[in-house]
Design a protein around this motif. Structure first.
Motif, PDB file in Angstrom:
ATOM      1  N   ASP A 158       3.461   1.907   0.221  1.00 55.20           N
ATOM      2  CA  ASP A 158       4.415   2.904   0.705  1.00 55.20           C
ATOM      3  C   ASP A 158       3.992   4.260   0.155  1.00 55.20           C
ATOM      4  O   ASP A 158       3.937   4.457  -1.059  1.00 55.20           O
ATOM      5  CB  ASP A 158       5.830   2.545   0.230  1.00 55.20           C
ATOM      6  N   LYS A 160       5.463   6.851  -0.151  1.00 57.42           N
ATOM      7  CA  LYS A 160       6.491   7.487  -0.993  1.00 57.42           C
ATOM      8  C   LYS A 160       6.348   7.077  -2.458  1.00 57.42           C
ATOM      9  O   LYS A 160       6.892   7.736  -3.347  1.00 57.42           O
ATOM     10  CB  LYS A 160       7.887   7.110  -0.486  1.00 57.42           C
ATOM     11  N   LYS A 162       4.253   7.295  -5.250  1.00 57.00           N
ATOM     12  CA  LYS A 162       3.099   8.097  -5.651  1.00 57.00           C
ATOM     13  C   LYS A 162       2.193   7.342  -6.623  1.00 57.00           C
ATOM     14  O   LYS A 162       0.964   7.437  -6.536  1.00 57.00           O
ATOM     15  CB  LYS A 162       3.566   9.423  -6.264  1.00 57.00           C
ATOM     16  N   ASN A 178      -0.270   3.321   5.256  1.00 61.69           N
ATOM     17  CA  ASN A 178       1.121   3.592   4.906  1.00 61.69           C
ATOM     18  C   ASN A 178       2.001   2.450   5.401  1.00 61.69           C
ATOM     19  O   ASN A 178       2.078   2.186   6.601  1.00 61.69           O
ATOM     20  CB  ASN A 178       1.568   4.915   5.527  1.00 61.69           C
TER      21      ASN A 178
END
Length: 315
Positions: A158, A160, A162, A178
């Motif tokens: 994902d 998001k 990091k 992703n």
């Protein structure tokens, strides 16, 4: 210096410097044969990250099982700090029946956090959630494509997350895709507990693929070097970052003959395959709807309308 944290799995305290194997009792087959979940731990004397390397969450995905098995039997990684936890085969039931799922059809990777009073899949998810996830910092969960569906070596994370994305770049597969967290999955349950698990995909279920196994091992080595857990100079491998992907589906039924290969770059409007009837009277081209890369491919020679044919990733 940061102190080593306590690691207790199935009531066994794994001390710094120990290498130990633990069998967690799961349940019994109808024959009353006991089924265990073998867990292999290598712990350095020096404190550091705890990394889980797992395969066989889906019992028919043999590449992952063989990958972790090779790491163990060839003693590939000797941590100079931190701890490695290996689980080569998570779904023993699926492995015994050459099946992705459990005998009742449940998918372990949609059963987290699980329950000790639920289905077999739920019970094993509960064991992973309570005995393994609390101890780890990071993980690599090794998968393959489904029956007759091949995936080119890729990391799914994902974007998001990091920290997960940084680890994916260090792992360095051909593609980084992703992939948002899926409800009740192993990866999402770990992330809810601030743990970061990468999903590696390569090859096809029930088939061994040397490229996929070798890439999984090489990527794991790079990631462990990135974390400073094993010795060696880190040689990063550049990956193609795929922001979104989608499957092209068959518009008609028939004999499917692809004209592209996994990993290949394609352009919008390019013919990727042809579907024909068994008599050669009808021929329908399958054209790409976008520029991108072939990250997955259907190997079935006979398809039905609506079947997924070619998985295209877009950068």
């Amino acid at each position: 210096m940061k102190e080593n944290k306590e690691i207790i799995i199935n009531g066994v305290n794994i001390r710094p410097g120990q290498t130990i194997n633990i069998d967690i009792a799961i349940a019994r087959l109808p024959t009353h044969t006991l089924i265990d979940l073998p867990v292999f731990i290598k712990r350095s004397k020096q404190p550091g990250p705890v990394v889980l390397i797992s395969g066989g969450v889906h019992g028919d995905e043999i590449n992952g099982i063989v990958t972790v098995k090779r790491m163990l039997e060839e003693e590939m990684f000797d941590p100079i700090k931190g701890t490695l936890i290996y689980i080569p085969l998570v779904n023993v039931y699926g492995f015994l029946s050459n099946s992705r799922t459990f005998p009742d059809g449940r998918d372990l990777n949609r059963s987290f956090p699980g329950s000790n009073k639920g289905s077999l899949a739920s019970q094993i998810a509960h064991i992973i959630t309570t005995e393994i996830i609390p101890h780890i910092d990071y993980g690599i969960d090794i998968h393959t494509g489904g029956r007759m569906l091949s995936n080119y070596p890729q990391i799914r994370v994902d974007f998001k997350d990091k920290m997960g994305l940084d680890l994916a770049k260090a792992f360095g597969s051909y593609f980084i895709i992703n992939s948002p967290h899926i409800d009740k999955s192993f990866r999402k349950e770990a992330y809810k507990n601030n743990k970061h698990i990468l999903v590696y995909e390569g090859g096809e279920s029930m088939r061994l693929d040397d490229l996929s196994v070798d890439e999984a091992i090489a990527g794991t080595k790079r990631m462990l070097q990135y974390l400073g857990m094993i010795e060696g100079d880190l040689q990063l491998k550049e990956s193609l970052v795929i922001n979104e992907s989608s499957w092209l589906r068959a518009k008609i039924s028939g004999i499917f003959i692809p004209t592209v290969k996994l990993g290949e770059q394609v352009k919008k409007g390019q013919i990727l395959a042809k579907i024909s009837d068994p008599y050669g009277q009808v021929k329908v081209p399958v054209k790409s709807t976008t520029n991108g890369y072939i990250v997955g491919l259907n190997n079935l020679p006979v398809v039905n309308a609506g079947d997924a044919l070619v998985h295209i990733g877009r950068v």
